[in-house]
Design a protein around this motif. Structure first.
Motif, short mmCIF file in Angstrom:
data_model
loop_
_atom_site.label_atom_id
_atom_site.label_comp_id
_atom_site.label_asym_id
_atom_site.label_seq_id
_atom_site.Cartn_x
_atom_site.Cartn_y
_atom_site.Cartn_z
N THR A 198 6.25 -13.10 -2.43
CA THR A 198 5.58 -12.63 -3.65
C THR A 198 4.61 -11.50 -3.31
O THR A 198 4.56 -10.48 -4.01
CB THR A 198 4.84 -13.78 -4.34
N ARG A 199 3.81 -11.70 -2.27
CA ARG A 199 2.86 -10.65 -1.88
C ARG A 199 3.60 -9.38 -1.48
O ARG A 199 3.11 -8.26 -1.72
CB ARG A 199 1.99 -11.13 -0.72
N ALA A 200 4.78 -9.52 -0.90
CA ALA A 200 5.54 -8.35 -0.46
C ALA A 200 6.24 -7.64 -1.61
O ALA A 200 6.80 -6.56 -1.42
CB ALA A 200 6.57 -8.77 0.59
N GLY A 201 6.24 -8.24 -2.80
CA GLY A 201 6.87 -7.60 -3.94
C GLY A 201 8.36 -7.80 -4.02
O GLY A 201 9.07 -7.04 -4.68
N LYS A 212 7.02 -4.16 -0.14
CA LYS A 212 5.80 -3.41 0.16
C LYS A 212 5.54 -3.32 1.66
O LYS A 212 4.86 -2.40 2.12
CB LYS A 212 4.61 -4.07 -0.53
N ARG A 213 6.04 -4.26 2.42
CA ARG A 213 5.81 -4.26 3.87
C ARG A 213 6.47 -3.06 4.52
O ARG A 213 5.90 -2.44 5.43
CB ARG A 213 6.30 -5.57 4.48
N LYS A 214 7.66 -2.72 4.07
CA LYS A 214 8.33 -1.53 4.60
C LYS A 214 7.60 -0.28 4.16
O LYS A 214 7.38 0.65 4.96
CB LYS A 214 9.78 -1.48 4.14
N ALA A 215 7.22 -0.21 2.90
CA ALA A 215 6.54 0.98 2.38
C ALA A 215 5.23 1.23 3.11
O ALA A 215 4.89 2.38 3.42
CB ALA A 215 6.29 0.81 0.88
N PHE A 216 4.49 0.15 3.42
CA PHE A 216 3.21 0.32 4.08
C PHE A 216 3.36 0.55 5.58
O PHE A 216 2.61 1.33 6.17
CB PHE A 216 2.32 -0.91 3.85
N GLY A 217 4.30 -0.12 6.20
CA GLY A 217 4.37 -0.14 7.66
C GLY A 217 5.34 0.80 8.31
O GLY A 217 5.33 0.95 9.54
N ILE A 218 6.22 1.47 7.52
CA ILE A 218 7.23 2.35 8.11
C ILE A 218 7.22 3.68 7.37
O ILE A 218 7.35 3.73 6.14
CB ILE A 218 8.63 1.71 8.03
N ALA A 219 7.06 4.75 8.12
CA ALA A 219 7.15 6.10 7.55
C ALA A 219 8.59 6.57 7.64
O ALA A 219 9.16 6.62 8.74
CB ALA A 219 6.23 7.06 8.30
N THR A 220 9.19 6.87 6.51
CA THR A 220 10.59 7.31 6.50
C THR A 220 10.75 8.81 6.28
O THR A 220 11.83 9.35 6.50
CB THR A 220 11.38 6.55 5.42
N ALA A 230 -4.25 -11.39 -0.78
CA ALA A 230 -3.41 -11.08 -1.94
C ALA A 230 -2.72 -9.73 -1.80
O ALA A 230 -1.66 -9.49 -2.38
CB ALA A 230 -4.24 -11.11 -3.22
N ASP A 231 -3.31 -8.82 -1.03
CA ASP A 231 -2.83 -7.44 -0.89
C ASP A 231 -2.40 -7.21 0.56
O ASP A 231 -3.22 -7.24 1.47
CB ASP A 231 -3.95 -6.48 -1.28
N TYR A 232 -1.12 -6.99 0.78
CA TYR A 232 -0.60 -6.81 2.14
C TYR A 232 -1.27 -5.62 2.82
O TYR A 232 -1.68 -5.72 3.99
CB TYR A 232 0.92 -6.61 2.11
N THR A 289 18.46 0.49 13.12
CA THR A 289 19.06 0.59 11.79
C THR A 289 19.25 -0.80 11.18
O THR A 289 19.01 -1.01 9.99
CB THR A 289 20.41 1.32 11.87
N GLU A 290 19.66 -1.73 12.02
CA GLU A 290 19.88 -3.11 11.55
C GLU A 290 18.60 -3.69 10.98
O GLU A 290 18.62 -4.37 9.94
CB GLU A 290 20.40 -3.95 12.72
N PHE A 291 17.47 -3.40 11.62
CA PHE A 291 16.20 -3.92 11.11
C PHE A 291 15.82 -3.23 9.81
O PHE A 291 15.40 -3.89 8.84
CB PHE A 291 15.11 -3.71 12.16
N LEU A 292 15.95 -1.92 9.73
CA LEU A 292 15.61 -1.20 8.51
C LEU A 292 16.40 -1.71 7.31
O LEU A 292 15.88 -1.76 6.18
CB LEU A 292 15.87 0.30 8.70
N ASN A 293 17.63 -2.10 7.55
CA ASN A 293 18.49 -2.53 6.45
C ASN A 293 18.16 -3.93 5.95
O ASN A 293 18.74 -4.38 4.94
CB ASN A 293 19.95 -2.48 6.89
N MET A 294 17.23 -4.63 6.60
CA MET A 294 16.87 -5.98 6.17
C MET A 294 16.01 -5.98 4.92
O MET A 294 15.98 -6.96 4.18
CB MET A 294 16.08 -6.70 7.29
N PHE A 295 15.31 -4.89 4.66
CA PHE A 295 14.30 -4.88 3.60
C PHE A 295 14.90 -4.61 2.22
O PHE A 295 15.78 -3.76 2.07
CB PHE A 295 13.26 -3.80 3.88
N ALA A 296 14.39 -5.32 1.23
CA ALA A 296 14.71 -5.00 -0.16
C ALA A 296 14.03 -3.69 -0.55
O ALA A 296 13.02 -3.30 0.05
CB ALA A 296 14.24 -6.13 -1.07
N ALA A 297 14.57 -3.03 -1.54
CA ALA A 297 14.03 -1.73 -1.95
C ALA A 297 12.57 -1.83 -2.40
O ALA A 297 11.80 -0.87 -2.25
CB ALA A 297 14.89 -1.15 -3.08
N THR A 298 12.17 -2.97 -2.90
CA THR A 298 10.81 -3.13 -3.43
C THR A 298 9.82 -3.68 -2.42
O THR A 298 8.65 -3.90 -2.76
CB THR A 298 10.83 -4.08 -4.65
#
Length: 511
Positions: A423-426, A341-349, A268-270, A330-339
Motif C-alpha cells: 500500500t505504501r508503495a502505491g 513508488k519504490r522504483k520511482a524514488f530509488g531508480i533513475a531511468t 507512511a511515506d516511502y 533487466t530481470e530486476f527492473l521488470n519486477m516493478f509495477a508501473a505505479t
C-alpha cells in the motif's frame, strides 16, 4: 544530532595501531600510553566513539555501508555489474575465484578486527578502572554494553562474509594472535549471542538528538533477531553462517519486542524514510550517521558505490569517481509495477547533463535511493546522508519470515505486513497466503540498494539455484561464473594466509 561522530575523528588519532604482519597481528598501544589515556570519563567516551567509528565508518576509505553495497548488493541478482575496465567490483559480481587480494574483501576483514581490538581494549579498561573513573555506575555498564554490541556486530559481519574466523576475546600481542586458528562458526555464534544478551539489558530504549546513532536496546535486539534467523536458515554444507538450527521462535521474540515497544512507526511515506534524519525518523532502528562540512565531521561516500558519473553531473556535482555504472539487471527492473513508488524514488531511468564532459541525455538505469544533492558537502567523501543498517519495515518483514518458518504469529499477520508494504508503495495490496518466495520477492523490491539482497538469498536456502538461473537469462555476454555452494562465502584475504604460513586454510573454491 550525530554528536558522537564529531569526537570520533580525533579519537581515531589517539588510538592508532602499529601493525606486524597484518590485521590479526595488530599491536596495541604501549601499556604506558594506554594507562595515561584512560584517566577520565571523557577519555572513555573518546575510546567508545573510536570503536563506533571503526566498526561503522571503517578503518580507511570504506565503511560498513560501502562494504554491504560492494559485497552484498553487487554480488546479487540486482546488478549486472560487469566491465571491460578491470574494476575491483567485477570480480565480486562475476564470482571470480582469484579475489583473495581484493581490496573490498580485505577491508571487511581489516576494519572488523580493528574495531574488535578497540572493543576488547575498552572492555578491559572498564573492568580495570571503571569503578574509579565513573561516579555513576550506570554510565560504566552502558558503555560496556555498547562495546559488547559493537564487538558482536563485527563478528557477525565477519562470519557472514568468511565463515570460520579467529575468535579474539581480549587484546593480544602479535605473537599471541599468530597462534589463534580459525574458530568454528558455532563457537563464534555463541560468543556473539553472549555479548548481545549481556548488552541488551544495559542499553537504553532510545537516545536524545545529541546522541543519535548510538545503539539502543532495540537496535541490539534487531541484530540478535537477525543472528538467530541467519543461523536458523538452511545450511549449504559449507562453513558458512547458516546452520539450520530452527531458532525462528527466538528470532521472532526479539523482533516482536521491538514492535511492541512503541518506539518505532511504519513510515507512511516511502520517500521520507530516506530523507528524514535523526529521532524524527521512526523507521531508524539501527543507523550509521554521517555529517558533511563540519569541523571533525565524518562524511560518507557509500552512495558513490552504486552511482554513475553522468547522473551526479546532472546535478552539477563534482566528480565522484563512478566512471562506469553498475548496471541494474533487466530481470530486476521488470519486477516493478508501473505505479510502484519504490522504483520511482530509488531508480533513475532518464537524466540529462546540461554541459561539460558528460553533456547529453541518458537512459541507463542507476540506483539513486541514497543520492540526495541537498546533503552533499565538499567532495565525493563528504555526503551527509545517514545509512540505515536495519529499519522498522525490515523488522516487520523479518517477523513475517519467522512466521513462515513456524516461529510465531499467523499467516494473516504475514499477509497484513506485505499488504502494508505494498500500500505504501502505491501498488495493489493483494497479498493472500504469501509464501517465503513471495516474501523474498517483496523484500527485494523494498530493500534494493540497501545491501540486504545477498543475505536474503543466503537465508532463502536457494542462493545457488537463484543466481545460476538468473545468470542463464541475464548474462548474455557470458561474464559471470556458474557457481556452487562454495561461492556463498568469500575467501580469507591472502595477506592473512601468508602472514603466518599454515595457521589458516583457505575457503574451498578459491585460488
Amino acid at each position: 544530532m550525530k554528536k558522537y561522530i564529531y569526537l570520533a575523528a580525533s579519537a581515531l588519532a589517539l588510538f592508532a595501531f602499529t601493525s606486524c604482519n597484518d590485521e590479526l597481528t595488530q599491536l596495541p598501544l604501549s601499556q604506558g600510553t594506554i594507562e595515561n589515556f584512560y584517566a577520565t570519563p571523557g577519555d572513555f567516551v573518546q575510546a567508545r566513539n573510536a570503536t563506533y567509528s571503526v566498526a561503522f565508518h571503517g578503518a580507511g576509505t570504506y565503511g560498513y555501508a560501502n562494504r554491504v553495497l560492494n559485497l552484498s548488493e553487487t554480488r546479487s541478482d540486482n546488478l549486472y555489474a560487469t566491465t571491460t575496465a578491470s574494476r575491483e567490483w567485477e570480480g565480486i559480481n562475476s564470482f571470480y575465484t582469484n579475489i583473495s587480494s581484493n581490496s573490498y574483501i580485505k577491508e571487511a576483514y581489516t576494519s572488523n578486527y580493528n574495531a574488535i581490538n578497540k572493543a576488547n581494549q575498552l572492555l578491559e579498561k572498564i573492568a580495570e578502572k571503571g569503578d574509579q573513573i565513573f561516579t555513576n555506575p550506570a554510565d560504566k555498564t552502558a558503555m560496556a554494553a555498547e562495546a559488547r554490541f559493537l564487538r558482536a556486530f563485527c563478528y557477525f559481519d565477519l562470519i557472514r562474509w568468511f565463515g570460520r574466523v579467529p575468535l579474539i576475546e581480549r587484546t593480544m600481542t602479535a605473537p599471541e594472535a599468530a597462534k589463534i586458528p580459525r574458530t568454528p562458526v558455532t563457537e563464534v555464534y555463541d560468543f556473539i549471542i553472549s555479548d548481545l544478551e549481556q548488552a541488551i539489558p544495559d542499553l537504553p530504549p532510545s537516545y536524545d538528538a545529541a546522541n543519535y546513532g548510538r545503539v539502543s536496546k532495540y537496535g541490539a535486539k534487531a541484530l540478535l533477531g537477525l543472528v538467530y534467523m541467519t543461523r536458523s536458515s538452511p545450511t549449504y554444507g559449507i562453513d558458512g553462517a547458516t546452520l539450520g538450527l530452527n531458532e525462528w521462535d527466538k528470532a521472532y521474540q526479539q523482533l516482536n519486542d521491538i514492535k511492541t515497544s512503541g518506539v518505532y512507526v511504519f513510515g507512511a511515506d516511502y520517500d521520507a524514510i530516506f530523507k528524514v534524519e535523526g529521532n524524527a525518523n521512526k523507521e531508524n532502528v539501527l543507523t550509521i550517521p554521517y555529517t558533511q562540512s563540519l569541523p571533525l565531521s565524518v562524511g560518507g561516500n557509500f552512495m558513490v558505490e552504486l552511482g554513475y558519473e553522468p547522473y551526479f553531473a546532472s546535478f552539477n556535482l563534482s566528480a565522484q569517481g563512478s566512471l562506469e555504472a553498475k548496471e541494474i539487471s533487466t530481470e530486476f527492473l521488470n519486477m516493478f509495477a508501473a505505479t510502484d513508488k519504490r522504483k520511482a524514488f530509488g531508480i533513475a531511468t532518464s537524466y540529462t547533463v546540461a554541459s561539460g564532459t558528460y553533456k547529453g541525455s541518458y537512459t541507463l538505469p542507476v540506483f539513486k535511493k541514497y543520492i540526495d544533492p541537498a546533503r552533499y558537502g565538499n567532495g565525493r567523501e563528504d555526503w551527509g546522508v545517514d545509512f540505515m543498517v536495519i529499519r522498522y519495515t525490515d523488522v516487520l518483514m523479518m517477523m513475517a519470515e519467522c512466521t513462515l518458518h513456524g516461529g510465531g504469529g499467523s499467516q494473516a499477520d504475514v499477509d497484513a505486513i506485505v499488504n502494508q508494504v505494498r500500500t505504501r508503495a502505491g501498488v495493489t495490496a493483494n497479498a493472500a497466503n504469501i509464501t517465503l518466495d513471495e516474501l523474498f520477492a517483496e523484500r527485494r523490491k523494498e530493500f534494493f540498494s540497501e545491501g540486504n539482497r545477498w543475505f536474503d538469498l543466503i537465508r532463502s536456502g536457494k542462493a545457488v539455484e537463484i543466481m545460476n538461473a538468473w545468470k542463464a537469462v541475464e548474462d548474455t555476454d557470458g561474464k559471470i561464473r556458474t557457481i556452487d555452494n562454495n561461492a556463498l562465502i568469500y575467501p580469507i584475504p591472502l595477506s592473512e594466509i601468508l602472514a603466518v604460513p599454515g595457521l589458516y586454510d583457505q575457503n574451498i573454491g578459491y585460488d
